[in-house]
Design a protein around this motif. Structure first.
Motif, PDB file in Angstrom:
ATOM      1  N   ALA A   1      41.832  45.277  37.839  1.00  0.00           N
ATOM      2  CA  ALA A   1      43.080  44.880  37.142  1.00  0.00           C
ATOM      3  C   ALA A   1      43.558  43.437  37.959  1.00  0.00           C
ATOM      4  CB  ALA A   1      43.966  45.924  36.943  1.00  0.00           C
ATOM      5  N   VAL A   2      43.899  44.012  39.340  1.00  0.00           N
ATOM      6  CA  VAL A   2      44.351  42.900  40.213  1.00  0.00           C
ATOM      7  C   VAL A   2      43.281  41.560  40.297  1.00  0.00           C
ATOM      8  CG1 VAL A   2      44.892  41.974  42.441  1.00  0.00           C
ATOM      9  CG2 VAL A   2      45.601  44.400  41.453  1.00  0.00           C
ATOM     10  N   THR A   3      42.004  41.802  40.083  1.00  0.00           N
ATOM     11  CA  THR A   3      40.926  40.858  40.252  1.00  0.00           C
ATOM     12  C   THR A   3      40.968  39.945  38.863  1.00  0.00           C
ATOM     13  OG1 THR A   3      39.652  42.260  41.330  1.00  0.00           O
ATOM     14  CG2 THR A   3      38.483  40.488  40.334  1.00  0.00           C
ATOM     15  N   LEU A   4      41.125  40.690  37.775  1.00  0.00           N
ATOM     16  CA  LEU A   4      41.568  39.912  36.414  1.00  0.00           C
ATOM     17  C   LEU A   4      42.646  39.179  36.439  1.00  0.00           C
ATOM     18  CD1 LEU A   4      40.218  39.839  33.382  1.00  0.00           C
ATOM     19  CD2 LEU A   4      41.656  41.551  32.760  1.00  0.00           C
ATOM     20  N   PHE A   5      43.813  39.727  36.765  1.00  0.00           N
ATOM     21  CA  PHE A   5      44.775  39.046  36.806  1.00  0.00           C
ATOM     22  C   PHE A   5      44.647  37.603  38.009  1.00  0.00           C
ATOM     23  CE2 PHE A   5      48.762  37.695  39.144  1.00  0.00           C
ATOM     24  CZ  PHE A   5      49.715  37.681  38.136  1.00  0.00           C
ATOM     25  N   SER A   6      44.117  37.873  38.958  1.00  0.00           N
ATOM     26  CA  SER A   6      43.876  36.631  39.856  1.00  0.00           C
ATOM     27  C   SER A   6      42.919  35.618  39.335  1.00  0.00           C
ATOM     28  CB  SER A   6      43.087  37.053  41.177  1.00  0.00           C
ATOM     29  OG  SER A   6      43.729  38.248  41.719  1.00  0.00           O
TER      30      SER A   6
ATOM     31  N   LEU B   1      43.933  32.128  40.606  1.00  0.00           N
ATOM     32  CA  LEU B   1      43.958  32.512  42.162  1.00  0.00           C
ATOM     33  C   LEU B   1      42.635  32.830  42.791  1.00  0.00           C
ATOM     34  CD1 LEU B   1      46.782  35.227  41.717  1.00  0.00           C
ATOM     35  CD2 LEU B   1      47.075  33.016  42.633  1.00  0.00           C
ATOM     36  N   ILE B   2      41.585  32.427  42.135  1.00  0.00           N
ATOM     37  CA  ILE B   2      40.333  32.480  42.539  1.00  0.00           C
ATOM     38  C   ILE B   2      39.700  31.057  42.201  1.00  0.00           C
ATOM     39  CG2 ILE B   2      37.934  33.497  42.786  1.00  0.00           C
ATOM     40  CD1 ILE B   2      39.230  36.304  41.828  1.00  0.00           C
TER      41      ILE B   2
ATOM     42  N   VAL C   1      39.194  33.507  47.402  1.00  0.00           N
ATOM     43  CA  VAL C   1      40.518  33.991  46.969  1.00  0.00           C
ATOM     44  C   VAL C   1      41.780  33.393  47.563  1.00  0.00           C
ATOM     45  CG1 VAL C   1      41.937  36.152  46.778  1.00  0.00           C
ATOM     46  CG2 VAL C   1      39.459  36.253  46.608  1.00  0.00           C
ATOM     47  N   LYS C   2      42.603  32.993  46.788  1.00  0.00           N
ATOM     48  CA  LYS C   2      43.788  32.386  47.368  1.00  0.00           C
ATOM     49  C   LYS C   2      44.983  33.568  47.845  1.00  0.00           C
ATOM     50  CE  LYS C   2      43.908  28.420  44.246  1.00  0.00           C
ATOM     51  NZ  LYS C   2      44.265  27.722  43.245  1.00  0.00           N
ATOM     52  N   VAL C   3      44.638  34.047  49.088  1.00  0.00           N
ATOM     53  CA  VAL C   3      44.943  35.255  49.306  1.00  0.00           C
ATOM     54  C   VAL C   3      46.639  35.198  49.800  1.00  0.00           C
ATOM     55  CG1 VAL C   3      45.029  37.005  51.367  1.00  0.00           C
ATOM     56  CG2 VAL C   3      43.067  35.823  50.773  1.00  0.00           C
ATOM     57  N   ASN C   4      47.210  34.179  50.226  1.00  0.00           N
ATOM     58  CA  ASN C   4      48.631  34.108  50.199  1.00  0.00           C
ATOM     59  C   ASN C   4      49.192  34.236  48.795  1.00  0.00           C
ATOM     60  OD1 ASN C   4      48.571  34.330  53.305  1.00  0.00           O
ATOM     61  ND2 ASN C   4      48.570  32.300  53.372  1.00  0.00           N
ATOM     62  N   SER C   5      48.809  33.045  48.117  1.00  0.00           N
ATOM     63  CA  SER C   5      49.272  33.179  46.779  1.00  0.00           C
ATOM     64  C   SER C   5      49.366  34.342  46.082  1.00  0.00           C
ATOM     65  CB  SER C   5      48.647  32.048  45.781  1.00  0.00           C
ATOM     66  OG  SER C   5      48.594  30.951  46.406  1.00  0.00           O
ATOM     67  N   LEU C   6      48.289  35.088  46.089  1.00  0.00           N
ATOM     68  CA  LEU C   6      48.188  36.269  45.306  1.00  0.00           C
ATOM     69  C   LEU C   6      49.063  37.520  45.955  1.00  0.00           C
ATOM     70  CD1 LEU C   6      46.943  38.609  43.681  1.00  0.00           C
ATOM     71  CD2 LEU C   6      44.971  38.613  45.557  1.00  0.00           C
ATOM     72  N   ILE C   7      49.388  37.475  47.404  1.00  0.00           N
ATOM     73  CA  ILE C   7      50.104  38.338  48.007  1.00  0.00           C
ATOM     74  C   ILE C   7      51.578  38.152  47.529  1.00  0.00           C
ATOM     75  CG2 ILE C   7      51.246  38.973  50.167  1.00  0.00           C
ATOM     76  CD1 ILE C   7      48.540  38.593  51.655  1.00  0.00           C
TER      77      ILE C   7
END
Ligand code: DC
Length: 225
Positions: A40-45, A50-51, A56-62
């Motif tokens: 689910a987090v991946t689909l959101f990203s 965010l990908i 993966v744009k890690v900071n933006s995701l966090i």
């Protein structure tokens, strides 16, 4: 009979969710699919850019984690996944999500958020939970723990057939690459890697039918309740 929690860990496409679901249905327990929460987090990203390529744009995701609301809704004891109000149980099974989910699930902050939610969901007994870190991190005190395995070839074959049944356009080679990559990321990531805990029961189901596997697991269950 006492009510317990059951942890089911194992490799991708090893048949762990098949076992976990059938155990839950047989015992009247609730089933939680933790892989679905990482998906689910991946689909959101993916949906929120965010990908980019494989990155993966890690900071933006966090920074947006607090905007990701995942709910687990139980329908006949099996879990449906709601992402920000929308049922995405089917959408998270695509190859696109599978291709990125390992990179998302190795992020410490993502794991922290989801593990906390998984522990809260299962704080009362009567759950069968499957994943990679259930026996080691999420429910280290689970009364019964299984580690499910099958040969690499068998796992690729199962996953390929599953995708074919769903009309997903893919090839055997692509599925093989995806499973091998996920195995490596799951086993060697820094944060809560997939491990076989010493108190888990190891089942290799390469040559077992689904009902044989369930029967075997139920024998262990009956020994401890
Ligand atoms: O079980 P699955 O294939 O749907 O899981 C998807 C990914 O999520 C998998 O590649 C590893 C990750 N995962 C995890 O890191 N920890 C869990 N408890 C469950 C899944």
């Amino acid at each position: 009979m006492r009510i317990i929690n059951i942890a089911v860990d194992g490799y991708s496409s090893s048949g762990k969710s098949t076992l976990a679901k059938s155990l839950a249905l047989k015992l009247g327990y609730k089933y939680i699919d933790t892989g679905a929460m990482y998906r689910a987090v991946t689909l959101f990203s993916i949906q929120n850019n965010l990908i980019e390529n494989d990155y993966v744009k890690v900071n933006s995701l966090i920074n947006t984690l607090e905007n990701i609301n995942i709910e687990v809704y139980f329908k006949s004891n099996l879990s449906e996944i709601i992402l920000n109000g929308k049922n995405i149980t089917k959408d998270i099974r695509s190859m696109e999500v599978s291709n990125h989910v390992s990179n998302i699930s190795k992020i410490k902050e993502v794991r922290y958020k989801l593990v906390k939610q998984q522990q809260l969901l299962s704080k009362d007994k009567g759950f069968v939970i499957d994943g990679r870190d259930i026996g080691s991190v999420v429910l280290p005190d689970a009364e019964l723990k299984f580690f499910i395995d099958a040969s690499l070839n068998e796992r690729i074959r199962r996953r390929f057939n599953e995708l074919k049944r769903k009309d997903e356009k893919t090839t055997f080679i692509k599925v093989e690459q995806n499973i091998k990559k996920r195995d490596i990321t799951d086993e060697y990531r820094e944060n809560s890697p997939l491990i076989r805990t010493t108190d888990s029961i190891y089942i290799d189901n390469t040559n077992l039918s689904k009902s044989d596997q369930l029967e075997l697991a139920l024998k262990f269950y009956k020994m401890i309740v």
